[in-house]
Design a protein around this motif. Structure first.
Motif, mmCIF file in Angstrom:
data_model
loop_
_atom_site.group_PDB
_atom_site.id
_atom_site.type_symbol
_atom_site.label_atom_id
_atom_site.label_comp_id
_atom_site.label_asym_id
_atom_site.label_seq_id
_atom_site.Cartn_x
_atom_site.Cartn_y
_atom_site.Cartn_z
ATOM 1 N N GLN A 113 12.974 9.531 -5.925
ATOM 2 C CA GLN A 113 11.839 10.236 -5.312
ATOM 3 C C GLN A 113 11.648 9.679 -3.906
ATOM 4 O O GLN A 113 11.857 8.490 -3.658
ATOM 5 N N ASN A 114 11.265 10.565 -2.964
ATOM 6 C CA ASN A 114 11.068 10.109 -1.582
ATOM 7 C C ASN A 114 9.574 9.958 -1.291
ATOM 8 O O ASN A 114 8.784 10.868 -1.479
ATOM 9 N N TYR A 115 9.181 8.791 -0.884
ATOM 10 C CA TYR A 115 7.761 8.508 -0.589
ATOM 11 C C TYR A 115 7.581 8.186 0.896
ATOM 12 O O TYR A 115 6.651 7.486 1.285
ATOM 13 N N GLY A 116 8.571 8.758 1.667
ATOM 14 C CA GLY A 116 8.570 8.465 3.111
ATOM 15 C C GLY A 116 7.271 8.867 3.812
ATOM 16 O O GLY A 116 6.907 8.316 4.857
ATOM 17 N N ASN A 117 6.529 9.817 3.275
ATOM 18 C CA ASN A 117 5.298 10.272 3.959
ATOM 19 C C ASN A 117 4.077 9.467 3.551
ATOM 20 O O ASN A 117 2.969 9.723 4.029
ATOM 21 N N ARG A 118 4.290 8.508 2.649
ATOM 22 C CA ARG A 118 3.106 7.803 2.158
ATOM 23 C C ARG A 118 2.707 6.707 3.125
ATOM 24 O O ARG A 118 3.550 5.928 3.609
ATOM 25 N N PRO A 119 1.462 6.550 3.427
ATOM 26 C CA PRO A 119 1.026 5.577 4.415
ATOM 27 C C PRO A 119 1.431 4.149 4.034
ATOM 28 O O PRO A 119 1.744 3.348 4.903
ATOM 29 N N TYR A 120 1.308 3.846 2.696
ATOM 30 C CA TYR A 120 1.633 2.460 2.303
ATOM 31 C C TYR A 120 3.089 2.146 2.628
ATOM 32 O O TYR A 120 3.446 1.033 2.965
ATOM 33 N N PHE A 121 3.956 3.213 2.558
ATOM 34 C CA PHE A 121 5.370 3.016 2.911
ATOM 35 C C PHE A 121 5.496 2.761 4.412
ATOM 36 O O PHE A 121 6.200 1.859 4.864
ATOM 37 N N ARG A 122 4.776 3.598 5.158
ATOM 38 C CA ARG A 122 4.858 3.485 6.616
ATOM 39 C C ARG A 122 4.382 2.115 7.063
ATOM 40 O O ARG A 122 4.974 1.469 7.923
ATOM 41 N N GLY B 164 6.311 -3.673 8.717
ATOM 42 C CA GLY B 164 6.247 -5.124 8.485
ATOM 43 C C GLY B 164 4.891 -5.570 7.965
ATOM 44 O O GLY B 164 4.621 -6.759 7.816
ATOM 45 N N GLN B 165 4.008 -4.593 7.693
ATOM 46 C CA GLN B 165 2.653 -4.905 7.210
ATOM 47 C C GLN B 165 2.580 -4.661 5.706
ATOM 48 O O GLN B 165 3.231 -3.759 5.189
ATOM 49 N N PRO B 166 1.713 -5.449 5.010
ATOM 50 C CA PRO B 166 1.442 -5.059 3.633
ATOM 51 C C PRO B 166 0.622 -3.750 3.647
ATOM 52 O O PRO B 166 -0.251 -3.583 4.512
ATOM 53 N N GLY B 167 0.936 -2.830 2.772
ATOM 54 C CA GLY B 167 0.206 -1.542 2.777
ATOM 55 C C GLY B 167 -0.639 -1.371 1.509
ATOM 56 O O GLY B 167 -0.346 -1.963 0.473
ATOM 57 N N ARG B 168 -1.698 -0.601 1.691
ATOM 58 C CA ARG B 168 -2.528 -0.315 0.502
ATOM 59 C C ARG B 168 -3.009 1.118 0.637
ATOM 60 O O ARG B 168 -3.415 1.553 1.721
ATOM 61 N N PHE B 169 -2.984 1.836 -0.418
ATOM 62 C CA PHE B 169 -3.301 3.244 -0.341
ATOM 63 C C PHE B 169 -3.699 3.734 -1.717
ATOM 64 O O PHE B 169 -3.086 3.392 -2.719
ATOM 65 N N TYR B 170 -4.762 4.554 -1.717
ATOM 66 C CA TYR B 170 -5.150 5.161 -2.987
ATOM 67 C C TYR B 170 -4.818 6.620 -2.885
ATOM 68 O O TYR B 170 -5.191 7.295 -1.924
ATOM 69 N N GLY B 171 -4.225 7.179 -3.892
ATOM 70 C CA GLY B 171 -3.884 8.577 -3.834
ATOM 71 C C GLY B 171 -3.379 9.057 -5.174
ATOM 72 O O GLY B 171 -3.256 8.286 -6.132
ATOM 73 N N GLY C 252 1.270 12.926 -10.627
ATOM 74 C CA GLY C 252 0.022 13.703 -10.421
ATOM 75 C C GLY C 252 -1.192 12.896 -10.838
ATOM 76 O O GLY C 252 -2.306 13.396 -10.846
ATOM 77 N N GLU C 253 -1.019 11.619 -11.172
ATOM 78 C CA GLU C 253 -2.146 10.789 -11.590
ATOM 79 C C GLU C 253 -2.569 9.909 -10.430
ATOM 80 O O GLU C 253 -1.720 9.372 -9.709
ATOM 81 N N PRO C 254 -3.825 9.738 -10.253
ATOM 82 C CA PRO C 254 -4.285 8.935 -9.137
ATOM 83 C C PRO C 254 -3.996 7.458 -9.411
ATOM 84 O O PRO C 254 -3.969 7.034 -10.569
ATOM 85 N N GLY C 255 -3.912 6.721 -8.377
ATOM 86 C CA GLY C 255 -3.670 5.304 -8.522
ATOM 87 C C GLY C 255 -3.749 4.609 -7.184
ATOM 88 O O GLY C 255 -3.788 5.252 -6.132
ATOM 89 N N LEU C 256 -3.738 3.259 -7.289
ATOM 90 C CA LEU C 256 -3.793 2.452 -6.074
ATOM 91 C C LEU C 256 -2.371 1.956 -5.796
ATOM 92 O O LEU C 256 -1.731 1.396 -6.682
ATOM 93 N N PHE C 257 -1.949 2.285 -4.617
ATOM 94 C CA PHE C 257 -0.595 1.857 -4.235
ATOM 95 C C PHE C 257 -0.695 0.699 -3.264
ATOM 96 O O PHE C 257 -1.440 0.791 -2.292
ATOM 97 N N ALA C 258 0.069 -0.398 -3.589
ATOM 98 C CA ALA C 258 0.120 -1.542 -2.658
ATOM 99 C C ALA C 258 1.613 -1.812 -2.345
ATOM 100 O O ALA C 258 2.465 -1.654 -3.200
ATOM 101 N N SER C 259 1.870 -2.185 -1.102
ATOM 102 C CA SER C 259 3.286 -2.335 -0.706
ATOM 103 C C SER C 259 3.537 -3.606 0.102
ATOM 104 O O SER C 259 2.588 -4.170 0.657
ATOM 105 N N ALA C 260 4.787 -4.043 0.104
ATOM 106 C CA ALA C 260 5.157 -5.200 0.941
ATOM 107 C C ALA C 260 6.581 -4.944 1.485
ATOM 108 O O ALA C 260 7.415 -4.356 0.778
ATOM 109 N N PRO C 261 6.852 -5.336 2.734
ATOM 110 C CA PRO C 261 8.185 -5.113 3.285
ATOM 111 C C PRO C 261 9.221 -6.120 2.718
ATOM 112 O O PRO C 261 8.843 -7.232 2.358
#
Ligand code: ADP
Length: 702
Positions: free
Chosen positions: A118-127, A132-139, A145-154
């Motif tokens: 799956q491509n999540y290139g448009n997701r802010p947490y990915f961007r 180089g920043q940790p990302g956090r995003f709820y969506g 199709g289920e909501p959740g909190l997304f957290a990311s690290a490079p």
């Protein structure tokens, strides 16, 4: 009263206001405390797994995979690694994305909703992580199709980002705990879009209008699903007056909530907790109800107090009016009493009230005067009353019984009473029933009229009439004959005496003395003839016989005629006390002498019958005169005049003597009165009687 009502209204309003404020403060405190707790929990959930992507990014296996994405063994190893860590940590999904945004390994690689490829290139947490920043995003998940909190690290290698590790955390458990709360709880993102909350219809709605750029960004990010379009929340937010927090009003439902916002700046979220304003309204209503009750009691109390005051005032007024009426009535009664008293006192008619037994209960002043007893002596007494006449007791008893039996005659009844001073009082009694105010017969009321004077006048009138009738009868049977016989009796008796003396003197041959006797005899005979003539003339009322004559001379003449001789015969001394000079009166001389003679003989006869010692017997003839009258008094020492005799002396035919005719004094009075004088009889001081002839004096001698 208006003040009390005003006070009651103020009380109700004040209580409502106070209760509202109090409830608000309570609610606010509760909200604040609960907000802090919930924010802590939310933050905990949101940050609990942020270490996971960072930790996984350090793993050489992950960098290896990113360098060789086509190596199946590396993929399998990475998938197993991610799956193990994810399961161990309890997060939803842990996955690795390459710099193109394509997922190369994922903990859910073996599920239908695998993120792999799956491509999540448009997701802010990915961007963010790519930068180089940790990302956090709820969506809302693109895959699930289920909501959740997304957290990311490079994944960094030699200072270069070669990929991104992200973790998805499911937030539903915390939403489930909110469902336990009574009132809505929700979280908005930095754009004001509700993304978590206990009220499902509010989700993904905007609390404020979004700039177009933001709308596009959200749509690009597919943050809230591919089909998301901005829609406002179905409520309005109101700022509370000088109070912290806001109020949420849901139109159409009538619901209002007090809203407390807790900002979580590190997450860019705002947590909002609400409390139903109904509790406040309820508290206000309860306070109003209580205050209304209290006010009602207050107003009722005030009403009661007012009514009581009014009633007291009315009672006071009524008492004053009553006292006034009593005063007026008393005054009227006193007036009526005074009026009645003066009326009774002025009455000449006696009033006497008795009860049914005959006890006297009232007498007026006139009644007391009539019988000479005080009211206090009469009131309370029963028959026989002290004023009953002792000679009429039977009649009084009879009358009293008749009256008490209710049979009194309305025409009244004549009664003779005895005054305390012993005199007789003739009265008329009129008796009627005495009725009290209730119409009860309680006794008898009598009015008593004194008819003594009338009675006496009637008696006198009767006596006069009887006397008149008698005189008239005497006159018709020959009063004149009797009168003549009486008047002639004296000269005729003298004639007989002189004749007898003349006969004796003639027999003795004493002619000189015989001559004197015969002279006296003829004088008496002439006198008898004179009497007959004069009486006849007097009876025929011939006043021409009157002439001026001397009263002293008439006395002398009478003495000479008979009196001196008669006095001597009775052994009575005659004394004269004559006024100086002639006392001229206009009279019939013979009749005047006849009167003097008659009075003198009556005096001698009285002394003869009387038991007084003869030494005291004396006939005194006294004449006196003043400017208008000459009078002669004939005084004796006889028995005097007893009242019953004195009363009747001058009545014709009244006599106490067996041989008397009872006409002498009557005729004498007629003679004196015909001369314009009067004849009076009296008792003499020291005993005896005195008869006085009083005649008008002639001023100048003839
Ligand atoms: P009579 O001729 O019957 O005596 P009188 O008229 O002379 O009539 O007197 C009437 C009565 O008056 C006498 O019966 C006597 O009772 C009384 N009377 C007259 N004079 C005297 C007197 N001087 N003293 C007492 N009683 C007198």
């Amino acid at each position: 009263m208006a003040a009390v009502v005003g006070l009651a209204v103020l009380l109700v309003l004040g209580a409502g206001e106070w209760a509202t404020r109090n409830e608000l403060d309570n609610q606010w405190d509760n909200l604040r405390r609960s907000g802090e707790v919930q924010a802590l929990a939310l933050r905990g959930v949101a940050t609990r797994y942020s270490y996971l992507p960072f930790t996984a990014a350090q793993q050489p296996l992950i960098a290896e995979l990113l360098h060789h994405p086509g190596a199946q063994s590396l993929r399998n190893a990475a998938n197993a690694y991610l799956q193990a860590i994810n399961a161990n940590a309890g997060s939803d999904t842990l996955y690795v994305i390459n710099t193109d945004g394509l997922t190369v390994a994922s903990s859910n690689w073996d599920t239908p909703t695998s993120f792999v490829n799956q491509n999540y290139g448009n997701r802010p947490y990915f961007r963010d992580a790519l930068q180089g920043q940790p990302g956090r995003f709820y969506g809302v998940g693109k895959t699930t199709g289920e909501p959740g909190l997304f957290a990311s690290a490079p994944v960094v290698e030699n200072g270069r980002v070669i990929g991104v590790v992200a973790v998805k955390v499911w937030m539903q458990p915390i939403v489930d705990t909110w469902a336990q709360l009574r009132d809505p709880v929700f979280v908005t993102d930095e754009r004001g879009i509700v993304f978590l909350g206990s009220v499902f219809p509010w989700l993904y709605k905007t609390t404020r209008s979004l700039p177009e750029q933001d709308v596009q960004q959200v749509q690009f990010d597919e943050q809230y699903g591919a089909r998301w379009a901005p829609q406002p929340v179905p409520w309005k937010t109101l700022q509370r007056d000088s109070q912290p927090g806001t109020e949420i009003v849901v139109p159409g439902t009538g619901k209002r909530y007090l809203a407390f916002e807790e900002r979580l700046p590190d997450l860019g979220w705002t947590l909002t907790l609400t409390a139903d304003s109904k509790a406040i309204a309820l508290a206000r209503q309860q306070a109003w109800a209580l205050a209304s009750l209290a006010s009602g009691l207050l107003v009722l109390g005030a009403l009661y107090w007012q009514l009581r005051e009014r009633r007291l005032a009315e009672n006071r007024q009524a008492r004053i009016e009553l006292e006034q009426r009593v005063h007026e009535r008393t005054y009227a009664l006193q007036q009526a009493q005074a009026f009645r008293q003066s009326m009774e006192d002025s009455l000449l008619v006696g009033m006497r009230a008795r009860d049914l037994e005959g006890r006297i209960v009232y007498v007026n002043a006139a009644m007391c005067d009539m019988v000479g007893y005080a009211a206090s002596e009469l009131i309370g007494s029963l028959p026989p009353y002290p004023y009953w006449h002792p000679d009429d007791l039977d009649r009084h008893w009879n009358d009293s019984d008749t009256v008490l039996a209710g049979k009194a005659s309305p025409q009244g009844r004549e009664n003779r009473l005895r005054h305390r001073n012993g005199s007789d009082v003739h009265t008329m009694f009129y008796t009627t029933r005495l009725i009290d105010g209730n119409g009860q017969h309680i006794g008898w009321m009598s009015s008593v009229v004194d008819i003594t004077a009338q009675k006496r006048a009637e008696e006198q009138q009767q006596q006069r009439e009887a006397q008149l009738q008698r005189v008239q009868r005497v006159i018709t049977v020959g009063e004149m004959a009797s009168t003549l016989a009486h008047e002639l009796n004296q000269p005729l008796a003298a004639l007989v005496n002189y004749a007898a003396a003349a006969r004796s003197l003639a027999a003795q041959g004493k002619t000189e003395l015989l001559h004197d006797s015969l002279t006296a005899l003829s004088a008496q005979a002439l006198r008898a003839a004179d009497i007959v003539g004069r009486i006849r003339r007097w009876v025929r009322q011939h006043p021409e016989a009157r002439e001026p004559c001397d009263l002293n001379a008439a006395v002398d003449q009478s003495l000479d005629l008979l009196l001196r001789a008669e006095a001597r015969r009775h052994g009575v001394a005659v004394r004269l006390d004559l006024a100086q000079g002639p006392l001229h009166v206009n009279a019939d001389r013979v009749l005047l002498e006849q009167v003097v003679l008659n009075l003198g003989l009556n005096a001698l006869q009285a002394m003869q019958t009387h038991a007084t010692p003869p030494t005291e017997h004396e006939l005194l003839l006294r004449t006196t005169a003043d400017a208008r009258f000459a009078s002669l008094e004939v005084l004796d020492r006889g028995p005097g005049l007893a009242p019953e005799i004195a009363e009747r002396l001058f009545e014709p035919f009244f006599t106490t003597r067996s041989d008397g005719l009872g006409l002498g004094l009557n005729i004498c009075r007629s003679i004196v009165e015909s001369m314009g004088g009067e004849l009076r009889a009296n008792n003499r001081d020291g005993g005896g009687a005195v008869f006085e002839i009083r005649l008008p004096r002639l001023s100048s001698p003839p």
